[in-house]
Design an enzyme around this catalytic site. Structure first.
Site, PDB file in Angstrom:
ATOM      1  N   CYS A  74      15.613 -51.949 108.972  1.00 36.10           N
ATOM      2  CA  CYS A  74      15.847 -52.295 107.722  1.00 36.10           C
ATOM      3  C   CYS A  74      15.738 -53.954 107.709  1.00 36.10           C
ATOM      4  O   CYS A  74      16.600 -54.498 106.816  1.00 36.10           O
ATOM      5  CB  CYS A  74      16.983 -51.652 107.009  1.00 36.10           C
ATOM      6  SG  CYS A  74      18.680 -51.992 107.892  1.00 36.10           S
ATOM      7  N   ASP A  79      18.487 -44.505 112.258  1.00 36.17           N
ATOM      8  CA  ASP A  79      18.507 -45.361 110.847  1.00 36.17           C
ATOM      9  C   ASP A  79      19.525 -46.352 111.114  1.00 36.17           C
ATOM     10  O   ASP A  79      20.479 -46.179 110.406  1.00 36.17           O
ATOM     11  CB  ASP A  79      18.534 -44.320 109.813  1.00 36.17           C
ATOM     12  CG  ASP A  79      18.755 -45.078 108.568  1.00 36.17           C
ATOM     13  OD1 ASP A  79      18.345 -46.304 108.261  1.00 36.17           O
ATOM     14  OD2 ASP A  79      19.134 -44.700 107.447  1.00 36.17           O
ATOM     15  N   ARG A  99      13.476 -39.641 103.711  1.00 36.88           N
ATOM     16  CA  ARG A  99      14.235 -38.637 103.966  1.00 36.88           C
ATOM     17  C   ARG A  99      13.616 -37.504 103.503  1.00 36.88           C
ATOM     18  O   ARG A  99      13.644 -36.271 104.340  1.00 36.88           O
ATOM     19  CB  ARG A  99      15.695 -38.603 103.050  1.00 36.88           C
ATOM     20  CG  ARG A  99      16.353 -39.808 103.417  1.00 36.88           C
ATOM     21  CD  ARG A  99      17.940 -39.582 102.818  1.00 36.88           C
ATOM     22  NE  ARG A  99      17.922 -40.357 101.467  1.00 36.88           N
ATOM     23  CZ  ARG A  99      18.418 -41.615 101.286  1.00 36.88           C
ATOM     24  NH1 ARG A  99      18.887 -42.252 102.435  1.00 36.88           N
ATOM     25  NH2 ARG A  99      18.275 -42.104 100.292  1.00 36.88           N
TER      26      ARG A  99
END
Length: 400
Positions: free
Chosen positions: A341, A301, A214
């Protein structure tokens, strides 16, 4: 507790011998002696050579989770004190400890246990039967060790509500460990304030693993038009806003997440710049394209599209689709931040999938940087499950 030893089949234990932490059910020839599920047992190679000790559980395909490679090591309170202290000392060296993951399971040699620290609150996730027996002892030791650095733990909340507990033969559980407290906890990260819902937020309430990713997008976002997809509670969007973005649009399919994201924008005085909509990203991106929208920075994301090897093919389609849609929305010379992820989506496969997406929409990618999870989520080599987050930043160029 009985005393028992597991004997591996000849030629098995390859993952263990190369540095991994798990022994699967099909690698074991026999177990000698008496034991109960969750007990610590000795592990021997086929020829009797001692390989260490670990928790056994016949309910799980991961039959043994290793604790130590030393046959003589006693698994007791002193052992866990040493492990917890090592984990905390490591965090003090490598990360901002105001909010961080203190224990990351196998990568901290405490298999099946996750502990996140949000300011003065701890959130615990226990995913394996053996470690579950030691959970309260480990938390007590952690409180003592944090107190040595002047950190008084205000409360502990358990989030052992992940479905993987069922495969260990365990019930799902969540609730206070000790006194009740306000489960909405304010934290500050990279200069951004967040309200973290440790009771009902995803996982343990917040995705600490993206902390420095971030931060990495902040420098790209000054005076930019930014689109943040799968924004969850707004973390990338707010980093863009605080960095001086002209406008930010955050998108997520969860009403609860969007509600929290708006509250976080207000907390940071960014409500005029950072806006959020509750929509399905897969449906919204083609609409934005039809409307001729263009952004300086697009951030992807997404949640893990695959949680098993069997669904990797479908996941590849999903990643390719959102990446090619996003690339179409990035103006010439703008930037795309994109990640996966899922540890089943390997670095090689993720990289290849992004390359295919770029070829399909005739974009050329200039790699700015490649990153992984924050160092409080250390990657233990040979323990592949500990390396899950892949994060790219690209400049997106039209064919020229």
């Amino acid at each position: 507790m009985g005393f028992a030893a597991a004997i591996l089949k000849k030629g098995e234990g390859r993952m263990l011998k190369s540095g991994g932490q798990w022994i699967f059910d099909n690698e074991i020839a026999s177990v000698m002696g008496s034991f109960e599920n969750g007990d610590v047992i000795l592990v021997r190679d086929f020829d009797g050579y001692p390989l260490g000790k670990g928790f056994i559980n016949r309910n799980s395909k991961i039959r043994i989770r290793m604790l130590t490679r030393r046959e003589q090591t006693e698994i007791n309170e002193d052992f866990f004190r040493m492990r917890v202290r090592n984990a905390w000392e490591y965090r003090k060296k490598v990360t901002d400890i105001s909010s961080c993951r203190i224990i990351f399971g196998e990568a901290d040699f405490l298999p099946g246990l996750v502990v996140d620290k949000y300011e003065d609150v701890l959130v615990v996730q226990s995913l394996a039967l053996g470690i579950d027996r030691w959970k309260e002892c480990i938390i007590r030791l952690l409180k003592e060790i944090l107190l040595e650095d002047g950190i008084v733990v205000r409360g502990v909340y358990e989030r052992s509500d992940a479905r993987v507990r069922a495969s260990e033969g365990m019930e799902l559980h969540k609730g206070f460990l000790g006194e009740a407290f306000d489960t909405l906890v304010e934290i500050r990260e990279n200069g951004v304030k967040y309200q973290v819902d440790v009771k009902d937020g995803q996982k343990t309430g917040f995705f600490l693993d993206q902390k420095y990713n971030r931060l990495a997008i902040q420098k790209l976002c000054k005076e930019a038009r930014v689109l943040d997809c799968f924004t969850h509670t707004g973390s990338f969007a707010l980093n863009a806003g605080i960095a001086g973005a002209q406008s930010v649009l955050g998108v997520d399919a969860s009403e609860l997440a969007i509600h929290q994201a708006r509250a976080n924008a207000e907390l940071n005085g960014l409500s005029d710049t950072v806006k959020f909509v509750c929509e399905d990203v897969f449906e919204l991106l083609p609409k934005l394209e039809e409307e001729g929208e263009q952004f300086d920075v697009v951030i992807l994301d997404p949640p893990a599209f695959t949680k098993s090897r069997n669904s990797v093919k479908n996941a590849v389609k999903g990643y390719r689709e959102i990446n090619l849609r996003a690339m179409k929305l990035v103006k010439d010379g703008g930037y795309l931040a994109t990640c996966s992820c899922s540890h089943f989506m390997s670095y090689e496969l993720f990289t290849q999938t992004i390359g295919q997406a770029a070829a399909n929409v005739h974009r050329r990618l200039r790699q700015v940087e490649y990153r992984t999870q924050a160092p409080d989520h250390p990657i233990l080599w040979a323990a592949d499950e500990s390396y899950y987050l892949k994060f790219y930043i690209f400049q997106v160029c039209r064919e020229c």
